[in-house]
Design an enzyme around this catalytic site. Sequence first.
Site, PDB file in Angstrom:
ATOM      1  N   GLU A 189       7.952 -15.150 -10.648  1.00 12.40           N
ATOM      2  CA  GLU A 189       7.195 -13.981 -10.177  1.00 12.40           C
ATOM      3  C   GLU A 189       6.678 -13.104 -11.310  1.00 12.40           C
ATOM      4  O   GLU A 189       5.657 -12.448 -11.149  1.00 12.40           O
ATOM      5  CB  GLU A 189       7.956 -13.174  -9.128  1.00 12.40           C
ATOM      6  CG  GLU A 189       9.139 -12.394  -9.605  1.00 12.40           C
ATOM      7  CD  GLU A 189       9.856 -11.655  -8.468  1.00 12.40           C
ATOM      8  OE1 GLU A 189       9.200 -11.191  -7.532  1.00 12.40           O
ATOM      9  OE2 GLU A 189      11.097 -11.551  -8.537  1.00 12.40           O
ATOM     10  N   LYS A 216       6.111  -4.342  -4.064  1.00 13.81           N
ATOM     11  CA  LYS A 216       7.552  -4.156  -3.941  1.00 13.81           C
ATOM     12  C   LYS A 216       8.011  -4.193  -2.487  1.00 13.81           C
ATOM     13  O   LYS A 216       9.042  -4.750  -2.163  1.00 13.81           O
ATOM     14  CB  LYS A 216       7.913  -2.811  -4.570  1.00 13.81           C
ATOM     15  CG  LYS A 216       9.380  -2.520  -4.610  1.00 13.81           C
ATOM     16  CD  LYS A 216      10.028  -3.275  -5.725  1.00 13.81           C
ATOM     17  CE  LYS A 216      11.524  -3.088  -5.776  1.00 13.81           C
ATOM     18  NZ  LYS A 216      12.154  -4.202  -6.489  1.00 13.81           N
ATOM     19  N   TRP A 269      -2.700  -2.798  -1.631  1.00 13.80           N
ATOM     20  CA  TRP A 269      -2.358  -4.214  -1.770  1.00 13.80           C
ATOM     21  C   TRP A 269      -3.176  -4.908  -0.688  1.00 13.80           C
ATOM     22  O   TRP A 269      -2.912  -4.738   0.504  1.00 13.80           O
ATOM     23  CB  TRP A 269      -0.865  -4.424  -1.541  1.00 13.80           C
ATOM     24  CG  TRP A 269      -0.404  -5.821  -1.807  1.00 13.80           C
ATOM     25  CD1 TRP A 269      -0.034  -6.357  -3.001  1.00 13.80           C
ATOM     26  CD2 TRP A 269      -0.252  -6.872  -0.838  1.00 13.80           C
ATOM     27  NE1 TRP A 269       0.329  -7.669  -2.832  1.00 13.80           N
ATOM     28  CE2 TRP A 269       0.201  -8.013  -1.525  1.00 13.80           C
ATOM     29  CE3 TRP A 269      -0.470  -6.966   0.536  1.00 13.80           C
ATOM     30  CZ2 TRP A 269       0.456  -9.220  -0.892  1.00 13.80           C
ATOM     31  CZ3 TRP A 269      -0.223  -8.172   1.174  1.00 13.80           C
ATOM     32  CH2 TRP A 269       0.246  -9.278   0.461  1.00 13.80           C
ATOM     33  N   GLU A 318      17.638 -17.662  -7.507  1.00 12.85           N
ATOM     34  CA  GLU A 318      17.210 -16.321  -7.909  1.00 12.85           C
ATOM     35  C   GLU A 318      16.639 -16.336  -9.332  1.00 12.85           C
ATOM     36  O   GLU A 318      15.625 -15.691  -9.607  1.00 12.85           O
ATOM     37  CB  GLU A 318      18.410 -15.361  -7.788  1.00 12.85           C
ATOM     38  CG  GLU A 318      18.169 -13.949  -8.260  1.00 12.85           C
ATOM     39  CD  GLU A 318      17.012 -13.221  -7.566  1.00 12.85           C
ATOM     40  OE1 GLU A 318      16.483 -13.719  -6.560  1.00 12.85           O
ATOM     41  OE2 GLU A 318      16.622 -12.157  -8.080  1.00 12.85           O
ATOM     42  N   ARG A 363       3.980  -0.348  -4.867  1.00 12.55           N
ATOM     43  CA  ARG A 363       3.730  -0.859  -3.511  1.00 12.55           C
ATOM     44  C   ARG A 363       2.424  -1.639  -3.417  1.00 12.55           C
ATOM     45  O   ARG A 363       2.138  -2.273  -2.396  1.00 12.55           O
ATOM     46  CB  ARG A 363       3.680   0.306  -2.510  1.00 12.55           C
ATOM     47  CG  ARG A 363       4.952   1.098  -2.430  1.00 12.55           C
ATOM     48  CD  ARG A 363       4.784   2.229  -1.450  1.00 12.55           C
ATOM     49  NE  ARG A 363       4.621   1.743  -0.101  1.00 12.55           N
ATOM     50  CZ  ARG A 363       5.606   1.514   0.747  1.00 12.55           C
ATOM     51  NH1 ARG A 363       6.839   1.733   0.368  1.00 12.55           N
ATOM     52  NH2 ARG A 363       5.356   1.079   1.957  1.00 12.55           N
ATOM     53  N   HIS A 406      18.232 -36.680  -6.243  1.00 14.73           N
ATOM     54  CA  HIS A 406      17.488 -37.101  -5.047  1.00 14.73           C
ATOM     55  C   HIS A 406      15.992 -36.802  -5.173  1.00 14.73           C
ATOM     56  O   HIS A 406      15.281 -36.781  -4.178  1.00 14.73           O
ATOM     57  CB  HIS A 406      18.058 -36.402  -3.809  1.00 14.73           C
ATOM     58  CG  HIS A 406      19.488 -36.772  -3.552  1.00 14.73           C
ATOM     59  ND1 HIS A 406      19.877 -38.026  -3.146  1.00 14.73           N
ATOM     60  CD2 HIS A 406      20.645 -36.059  -3.704  1.00 14.73           C
ATOM     61  CE1 HIS A 406      21.193 -38.072  -3.029  1.00 14.73           C
ATOM     62  NE2 HIS A 406      21.686 -36.883  -3.373  1.00 14.73           N
ATOM     63  N   CYS A 448       0.850  -1.180   0.000  1.00 11.43           N
ATOM     64  CA  CYS A 448       0.000   0.000   0.000  1.00 11.43           C
ATOM     65  C   CYS A 448       0.894   1.240   0.000  1.00 11.43           C
ATOM     66  O   CYS A 448       1.955   1.263   0.622  1.00 11.43           O
ATOM     67  CB  CYS A 448      -0.934   0.097   1.191  1.00 11.43           C
ATOM     68  SG  CYS A 448      -2.073  -1.265   1.326  1.00 11.43           S
ATOM     69  N   LYS A 466      12.856 -15.210 -10.261  1.00  9.14           N
ATOM     70  CA  LYS A 466      12.590 -14.153 -11.249  1.00  9.14           C
ATOM     71  C   LYS A 466      11.562 -14.642 -12.256  1.00  9.14           C
ATOM     72  O   LYS A 466      10.621 -13.950 -12.574  1.00  9.14           O
ATOM     73  CB  LYS A 466      13.880 -13.829 -12.000  1.00  9.14           C
ATOM     74  CG  LYS A 466      14.703 -12.629 -11.873  1.00  9.14           C
ATOM     75  CD  LYS A 466      14.461 -11.451 -11.086  1.00  9.14           C
ATOM     76  CE  LYS A 466      13.700 -11.543  -9.841  1.00  9.14           C
ATOM     77  NZ  LYS A 466      14.262 -11.061  -8.648  1.00  9.14           N
ATOM     78  N   ASN A 496      -1.559   2.380   5.522  1.00 11.60           N
ATOM     79  CA  ASN A 496      -0.681   1.302   5.065  1.00 11.60           C
ATOM     80  C   ASN A 496      -0.255   0.528   6.295  1.00 11.60           C
ATOM     81  O   ASN A 496       0.314   1.104   7.222  1.00 11.60           O
ATOM     82  CB  ASN A 496       0.539   1.913   4.349  1.00 11.60           C
ATOM     83  CG  ASN A 496       1.660   0.910   4.152  1.00 11.60           C
ATOM     84  OD1 ASN A 496       1.405  -0.282   3.998  1.00 11.60           O
ATOM     85  ND2 ASN A 496       2.889   1.379   4.149  1.00 11.60           N
ATOM     86  N   GLY A 497      -0.550  -0.778   6.317  1.00 13.47           N
ATOM     87  CA  GLY A 497      -0.198  -1.591   7.485  1.00 13.47           C
ATOM     88  C   GLY A 497      -1.365  -2.493   7.830  1.00 13.47           C
ATOM     89  O   GLY A 497      -2.284  -2.679   7.025  1.00 13.47           O
TER      90      GLY A 497
HETATM   91  O1  M6R Z   1      12.885  -5.061   0.234  1.00 10.08           O
HETATM   92  P1  M6R Z   1      13.406  -6.426   0.549  1.00 10.08           P
HETATM   93  O2  M6R Z   1      14.703  -6.699  -0.090  1.00 10.08           O
HETATM   94  O3  M6R Z   1      13.418  -6.716   2.012  1.00 10.08           O
HETATM   95  O4  M6R Z   1      12.328  -7.394  -0.101  1.00 10.08           O
HETATM   96  C1  M6R Z   1      12.404  -8.777   0.072  1.00 10.08           C
HETATM   97  C2  M6R Z   1      11.534  -9.485  -0.933  1.00 10.08           C
HETATM   98  O5  M6R Z   1      10.194  -9.133  -0.748  1.00 10.08           O
HETATM   99  C3  M6R Z   1      11.937  -9.173  -2.382  1.00 10.08           C
HETATM  100  O6  M6R Z   1      13.277  -9.458  -2.601  1.00 10.08           O
HETATM  101  C4  M6R Z   1      11.076  -9.999  -3.355  1.00 10.08           C
HETATM  102  O7  M6R Z   1      11.363 -11.346  -3.237  1.00 10.08           O
HETATM  103  C5  M6R Z   1      11.289  -9.496  -4.780  1.00 10.08           C
HETATM  104  N1  M6R Z   1      10.025  -9.274  -5.415  1.00 10.08           N
HETATM  105  C6  M6R Z   1      12.000 -10.447  -5.637  1.00 10.08           C
HETATM  106  O8  M6R Z   1      12.149 -10.001  -6.938  1.00 10.08           O
END
Ligand code: M6R
Length: 614
Positions: free
Chosen positions: A494, A609, A75, A487, A27, A510, A2, A491, A101-102
């Site tokens: 997501e 984000k 969000w 990673e 956000r 395994h 948010c 990527k 927000n929260g």
């Molecule tokens: O702001 P942060 O690095 O603490 O965020 C952690 C994760 O939410 C963030 O890395 C998330 O996994 C990304 N969307 C990955 O691309």
Amino acid sequence: MCGIVGYIGNNNAYDILIKGLHRLEYRGYDSAGVAIVSPEGQLNVYKSMGKVSNLEAYCKDKNKEGVIGIAHTRWATHGEPSDCNAHPHFSEDGNIALVHNGTIENYKVLKEALLQHGCRFHSDTDTEVLVQLIEYIRLTNNCSLLDAVREALKEVVGAYAIAVIEKNNPDQIIAARKSSPLVVGIGEDEMFLASDATPIVEYTDNVVYVKDEEIAVIRRGEPLKLVNLENQEAEIDVKKLKVSISELEKGGYDHFMLKEIFEQPRTLTDCIRGRVVEDGRRVLINGVSDNKEKFINAHRIIIVACGTSWHAALLGKYLIQDMCRIPVEVEYASEFRYSNPVLTSNDVVIAISQSGETADTLAAIQIAKKMGAFVYGISNVVGSSIPRETHSGTYIHVGPEIGVASTKAFTGQVMVLTMVALAIAELKGTMTQEQIAELGKVITKIPDLVSQTLKLNDKIKHLSLIYTYARNFLYLGRGYSYPVALEGALKLKEISYIHAEGYPAAEMKHGPIALIDAEMPTVIIAPNDHLYEKIVNNVQQVKARHGSVIAIVTEGDTEIRNMADHVLEVPEVPECLTPIITSIPLQLLSYYIAINKGKNVDMPRNLAKSVTVE
Ligand code: M6R
């Protein structure tokens, strides 16, 4: 999660608020809304499900006049995305509007009590409870909005950044925060508030980061005032913003994600500037040298993080163990906080977070501090909560990352961890000056080597067409390439919504090997390192089962080239620096596959984000 924006001044609030919402859309983007007090004294609240552009379309023919207002991009946590669950929420008498927000954890108890008093609710949100509570206190005690907000917040358990306006007093915004970020911008005869500085930067570079349990009293014609819940005034600490507008725009790229991938040569230059000096012979990390006893005497380092930052943390483990010979544990912050951890004052905890606001990482930091550990933060956003909560730390300095999928922040985090490890190694004497200088020299060349790697763009774009409709992907790597595999898989999943798993390559036999067939592509990260021969076996194992292989290899590789279906050659670097190079083609591959599928790469579904809720 948010984003909130607020404005008070002499300009049209709507335009400023909408622009601010666009900046904060990363956000959360499932609904948006705005509340403006019109010159005639009406409180006009407009809300719409979906993106900020939907709200704009909805508002087209509405009365948007007014010089004070608040706005929100959501969000969803409590209640599905819908017009009525969108913020701002307003009080029963229509006098007060609030954005939040929260999460209000005790909203059920509060709601029950308010229902007993005859309040009626129109949404499923926790936020509406707060605005009704403020109104209830205001009317019952016949007090000011500020006093009603103070009293209401004393009842609240949870996290909040809120902004509140009222129809009957269109000359003030009351805003407050606890565990969710809030910044106030101070302009000439106008003030702004937002979840981060990006909506503010084009109007003023004077900002105040509101602290936990502080309330900002923003009144027309008066200086900003901060008070605590007991109404005691707090000091105002005005900071200068260093972000430029161009950093917040796409700069000719189709998406922020692509811009951020291509920015990496520059962001890595910024990240190492002033830290790797004298042609690589010296690595200067102030946060480490200022706390050298803590690092030299550390019995153990525990790295806490979430998501992509957790993958960087895993690389941090390899780097610190290899270079400094200190045992390192890596924990998901969300698990660590509830794991009854055992920590002592001999432990160093490193918290990694791009946004500096991740709720689980913040909670982990608080636990670690309480238990006496020294806590070191690695963040990107200057002035965010994590750098303020930690004892010391290092910024990655890669500039605002807007795309939800982290790219340049990941390489920045890995670069900072590499420099931190080298700085500790120097202090502890676990590496010789020559060894440090050798690596330092290569570090100074990394931005150029990343530029070279980005030349794979067209090849990857073409390759992505072959795999756009794959339903599953496997990513394999060993040693330093294992976190890169994790990673790469994250990527892809997501932004393209393709199921992808990252595995340590040797684990394949395994279990995951059962998945391999002609329909299952495997991405193998196989630079020329000390585990190369081992990973050659994995390529053979996949090929023997008719799986197709996309291999990331070092330039000049012949062995894997002869087996894999596709090879992407990257420049040769020392093993510990390979992740920064090998992660680049994986970023591009996921980007193009998602684009081919028509997905919104900058705002993937269900994600946000900055994860400021549990
Ligand atoms: O702001 P942060 O690095 O603490 O965020 C952690 C994760 O939410 C963030 O890395 C998330 O996994 C990304 N969307 C990955 O691309």
